[in-house]
Every structure is written in structure tokens, then in C-alpha cells.
Design a protein around this motif. Structure first.
Motif, PDB file in Angstrom:
ATOM      1  N   GLN A  75      -7.121 -30.975 -28.978  1.00 30.25           N
ATOM      2  CA  GLN A  75      -5.925 -30.088 -28.724  1.00 30.25           C
ATOM      3  C   GLN A  75      -5.000 -29.944 -30.095  1.00 30.25           C
ATOM      4  O   GLN A  75      -4.471 -28.999 -30.468  1.00 30.25           O
ATOM      5  N   ARG A  76      -4.923 -31.003 -30.826  1.00 29.61           N
ATOM      6  CA  ARG A  76      -4.222 -30.984 -31.991  1.00 29.61           C
ATOM      7  C   ARG A  76      -4.743 -29.964 -32.892  1.00 29.61           C
ATOM      8  O   ARG A  76      -4.195 -29.434 -33.838  1.00 29.61           O
ATOM      9  N   ASN A  77      -6.057 -30.108 -33.002  1.00 28.92           N
ATOM     10  CA  ASN A  77      -6.802 -29.027 -33.887  1.00 28.92           C
ATOM     11  C   ASN A  77      -7.171 -27.787 -33.154  1.00 28.92           C
ATOM     12  O   ASN A  77      -7.739 -26.926 -34.077  1.00 28.92           O
ATOM     13  N   GLY A  78      -6.787 -27.577 -32.148  1.00 29.96           N
ATOM     14  CA  GLY A  78      -7.281 -26.320 -31.402  1.00 29.96           C
ATOM     15  C   GLY A  78      -8.576 -26.287 -31.127  1.00 29.96           C
ATOM     16  O   GLY A  78      -9.065 -24.932 -31.079  1.00 29.96           O
ATOM     17  N   GLU A  79      -9.213 -27.105 -30.853  1.00 28.55           N
ATOM     18  CA  GLU A  79     -10.715 -27.005 -30.570  1.00 28.55           C
ATOM     19  C   GLU A  79     -11.186 -27.024 -28.975  1.00 28.55           C
ATOM     20  O   GLU A  79     -10.478 -27.811 -28.542  1.00 28.55           O
ATOM     21  N   ASP A  80     -12.046 -26.433 -28.656  1.00 31.11           N
ATOM     22  CA  ASP A  80     -12.659 -26.541 -27.333  1.00 31.11           C
ATOM     23  C   ASP A  80     -13.662 -28.047 -27.518  1.00 31.11           C
ATOM     24  O   ASP A  80     -13.897 -28.586 -28.631  1.00 31.11           O
ATOM     25  N   VAL A  81     -13.742 -28.467 -26.376  1.00 33.32           N
ATOM     26  CA  VAL A  81     -14.525 -29.869 -26.132  1.00 33.32           C
ATOM     27  C   VAL A  81     -15.564 -29.667 -25.334  1.00 33.32           C
ATOM     28  O   VAL A  81     -15.385 -29.028 -23.975  1.00 33.32           O
ATOM     29  N   LEU A  82     -16.920 -30.114 -25.841  1.00 35.97           N
ATOM     30  CA  LEU A  82     -18.036 -30.218 -24.780  1.00 35.97           C
ATOM     31  C   LEU A  82     -18.316 -31.689 -24.755  1.00 35.97           C
ATOM     32  O   LEU A  82     -18.666 -32.335 -25.483  1.00 35.97           O
ATOM     33  N   VAL A  83     -18.300 -32.051 -23.338  1.00 34.90           N
ATOM     34  CA  VAL A  83     -18.701 -33.429 -23.203  1.00 34.90           C
ATOM     35  C   VAL A  83     -19.923 -33.453 -22.587  1.00 34.90           C
ATOM     36  O   VAL A  83     -20.166 -32.833 -21.413  1.00 34.90           O
ATOM     37  N   LEU A  84     -20.883 -34.326 -23.104  1.00 37.09           N
ATOM     38  CA  LEU A  84     -22.442 -34.462 -22.746  1.00 37.09           C
ATOM     39  C   LEU A  84     -22.638 -35.883 -21.973  1.00 37.09           C
ATOM     40  O   LEU A  84     -22.782 -36.608 -22.774  1.00 37.09           O
ATOM     41  N   ALA A  85     -22.197 -36.073 -20.706  1.00 38.08           N
ATOM     42  CA  ALA A  85     -22.583 -37.603 -20.272  1.00 38.08           C
ATOM     43  C   ALA A  85     -23.643 -37.854 -19.655  1.00 38.08           C
ATOM     44  O   ALA A  85     -24.451 -36.949 -19.190  1.00 38.08           O
ATOM     45  N   MET A  86     -24.133 -39.104 -19.825  1.00 36.35           N
ATOM     46  CA  MET A  86     -25.411 -39.588 -19.077  1.00 36.35           C
ATOM     47  C   MET A  86     -25.375 -39.297 -17.570  1.00 36.35           C
ATOM     48  O   MET A  86     -24.370 -39.004 -17.055  1.00 36.35           O
ATOM     49  N   THR A  87     -26.412 -39.271 -16.989  1.00 31.03           N
ATOM     50  CA  THR A  87     -26.203 -38.705 -15.702  1.00 31.03           C
ATOM     51  C   THR A  87     -25.548 -39.726 -14.797  1.00 31.03           C
ATOM     52  O   THR A  87     -25.397 -40.960 -14.679  1.00 31.03           O
ATOM     53  N   SER A  88     -24.657 -38.916 -13.844  1.00 24.35           N
ATOM     54  CA  SER A  88     -23.959 -39.515 -12.917  1.00 24.35           C
ATOM     55  C   SER A  88     -24.514 -40.266 -11.719  1.00 24.35           C
ATOM     56  O   SER A  88     -23.875 -40.946 -11.138  1.00 24.35           O
ATOM     57  N   GLN A  89     -25.913 -40.064 -11.756  1.00 27.59           N
ATOM     58  CA  GLN A  89     -26.800 -40.995 -10.670  1.00 27.59           C
ATOM     59  C   GLN A  89     -26.773 -42.500 -11.181  1.00 27.59           C
ATOM     60  O   GLN A  89     -27.237 -43.579 -10.257  1.00 27.59           O
ATOM     61  N   GLN A 117     -29.472 -36.909 -17.656  1.00 30.49           N
ATOM     62  CA  GLN A 117     -30.366 -37.591 -18.526  1.00 30.49           C
ATOM     63  C   GLN A 117     -29.891 -38.903 -19.089  1.00 30.49           C
ATOM     64  O   GLN A 117     -28.530 -39.136 -18.650  1.00 30.49           O
ATOM     65  N   ALA A 118     -30.522 -39.546 -19.828  1.00 32.38           N
ATOM     66  CA  ALA A 118     -30.007 -40.726 -20.302  1.00 32.38           C
ATOM     67  C   ALA A 118     -31.114 -40.986 -21.474  1.00 32.38           C
ATOM     68  O   ALA A 118     -32.115 -40.393 -21.621  1.00 32.38           O
ATOM     69  N   ILE A 119     -30.941 -42.016 -22.235  1.00 30.13           N
ATOM     70  CA  ILE A 119     -31.674 -42.532 -23.452  1.00 30.13           C
ATOM     71  C   ILE A 119     -32.115 -41.087 -24.245  1.00 30.13           C
ATOM     72  O   ILE A 119     -31.236 -40.471 -24.613  1.00 30.13           O
TER      73      ILE A 119
END
Length: 281
Positions: A75-89, A117-119
Motif C-alpha cells: 500500500q505504501r508503494n502503491g502496488e497491487d498484491v497477488l497472493v498464491l497460497a497452498m491448497t486450502s484442502q 497445489q503445493a510443493i
């Protein structure tokens, strides 16, 4: 654009710096000893402790504060953020990131994606997303592309022992004892976000034949290497790589080894190995 993924992606810290990816660490602890960083030295220490410690490691998802700190920086840098998380399962990492995004007050600029996904498969998805960012794609475009791409990524492997599934409470002790005595080798994979064991065979050779059937049916995308993930037995995965290259006529220069970090490695145990690939669209 800031891209963030968790350490279940098996991305080393040096690779994350090269790709301009931020890492949110899952904590992995043997009592008071923490093995939470993705460095070659810490992976060596993790597998040493996995085979010598009386304690089974405890893992925990990144705390919301870790995500919030990253979101505030963006937010300070005015950037969008993409979070790629491991599988919620498998983990609550995705939900933790979603909660932090809502709390941040910056959520209109944040997209949290459950990669399913993971690993090594999560690693491939992250690399794909980074390439799309570097090509100038927008946040919404990348989310759409990633959701389609992740369905093309597959992993199949063989476990060396049932001991660590028992230690992690995934199977009863009696099943592990009998299975190990009979030299049962479960095959493993990720299906629709879940870690699955579709077959259990007697001996490693039989298990390899089963996972090779998956590769026979696959239409490989030559733009991506065939990856060979392993936990700690490098010799075993090198043998699998060489056999697979010969059996399927693969270009050995288009293959890569990937070591599995502790989040999933704790349950697979030290003798697990396999292969991962991307199918054509």
C-alpha cells in the motif's frame, strides 16, 4: 505488483529474490528448534531432525500479522498484491491471507488465490504468475490465467515409508507397522487440491510402474521442464529421472530436480520422490 507465496511452494529464498517474489513462512518446529526458512542448509537440517528427533515437527500457517505487514508495504508503494497460497484442502494459509486482506483496508488491490497445489506444483504456478506479471498483465488478468493454468499442473510420486504418516497421525500405528514389514509403497499425488494416495503397491518398482502410467497418458507442454521432486534421497530421484528419461524419450536437459520442504516433507518422510509436469492447454 507484489507477488507473495508461502514456503510450502518449496521456493528457495535465493530463487524468490531472483523472481522478485515475497515469501510468507509457515513455521516448522521440533520443540524449540525452528526450520522455517527455505534455504539448502535449513532443508538439510530439517531432514536430519526428521530422522533423529524424538519429536514430530509441528507446522503452523503464516500468522495474519505477516500478511498484514506485506500488504501495508504494498500500500505504501502503491502496488497491487497477488497472493498464491497452498491448497486450502491441506492448510489454513489461504484463509489466513484472506482474513488479513480484509483487515488491511487495502483489499480492493489484493487478490488471494487458492492454487489448489503445493510443493513443486505450487512452485510452477508461482513461476507462471511471475512471468505474466513481467509481461505486463494486470492483476485481474493474472488471476484468471493462474486459475486456468493450475489445472494443467500435476505431480505423482512414491513414498519410501509409512512411518511419517503414522507419526503425523494420518494412519494408525498398526497399519504403518504391517505396511513397512510388507514393503508397501504408497503412490501419492495432488488431486483437486487434496493430497491423495491412489494406490499402494509392494515394492518401489511396482509403484514406479503405476505413476509412469500417468505420464504415458499426459500430453506434456514442452515449454516446461519435467520436474523431479524428492525429500532427502537424491540418489533415488536421480535414478527415477534417468529411468523416466529413457522410458519416455525425454530431453534430459529439460528436466529439473526440486527438494520438498518441511511442510509436506514431514508427512512424506525422507525417502519420497516423484515427477511433476505441465500438460498442454
Amino acid at each position: 505488483m507484489m507477488i507473495v507465496t508461502d514456503t510450502a511452494s518449496d521456493i528457495l529464498e535465493s530463487e524468490a529474490a531472483e523472481l522478485d517474489i515475497r515469501l510468507a513462512p509457515l513455521d516448522i518446529a521440533f520443540g524449540d528448534v525452528h526450520c522455517s526458512r527455505n534455504t539448502p542448509e535449513m532443508l538439510d537440517e530439517f531432514y536430519r531432525l526428521l530422522t533423529t528427533s524424538e519429536e514430530f515437527p509441528k507446522t503452523s500457517q503464516p500468522a495474519p500479522e505477516i500478511w498484514l505487514e506485506l500488504f501495508r508495504e504494498a500500500q505504501r508503494n502503491g502496488e497491487d498484491v497477488l497472493v498464491l497460497a497452498m491448497t486450502s484442502q491441506i492448510s489454513g494459509t489461504y484463509e489466513s491471507a484472506c482474513m488479513a486482506a480484509r483487515l488491511s483496508g487495502y483489499d480492493s488491490h489484493i487478490a488471494v488465490v487458492d492454487t489448489r497445489q503445493a510443493i513443486v506444483c505450487q512452485y510452477i504456478v508461482v513461476r507462471y504468475a511471475a512471468a505474466q506479471r513481467d509481461a505486463g498483465k494486470s492483476l485481474s488478468e493474472i488471476v484468471s490465467l493462474v486459475n486456468a493454468f493450475t489445472k494443467r499442473v500435476h505431480v505423482h510420486g512414491v513414498m519410501g515409508t509409512l512411518t511419517y504418516l503414522r507419526k503425523g497421525g494420518r494412519i494408525p500405528a498398526s497399519v504403518a507397522t504391517i505396511g513397512n514389514l510388507l514393503k508397501i509403497k504408497p503412490t501419492i499425488g495432488i488431486d483437486n487440491g487434496k493430497l491423495v494416495s491412489p494406490a499402494k503397491t509392494k515394492g518401489t518398482a511396482a509403484a514406479k510402474r503405476i505413476i509412469w502410467k500417468e505420464l504415458e497418458a499426459a500430453d506434456l507442454d514442452p515449454a516446461w521442464p519435467v520436474y523431479f521432486p524428492y525429500t532427502s534421497d537424491r540418489e533415488a530421484v536421480e535414478k527415477l529421472r534417468d529411468e523416466t528419461v529413457e522410458k519416455f524419450g525425454l530431453d534430459i536437459e529439460n528436466t529439473r530436480f526440486r527438494q520438498v520442504s518441511g511442510t509436506i516433507g514431514a508427512h512424506l518422510g525422507p525417502g519420497a520422490f516423484g515427477f511433476a509436469y505441465v500438460e498442454k492447454e
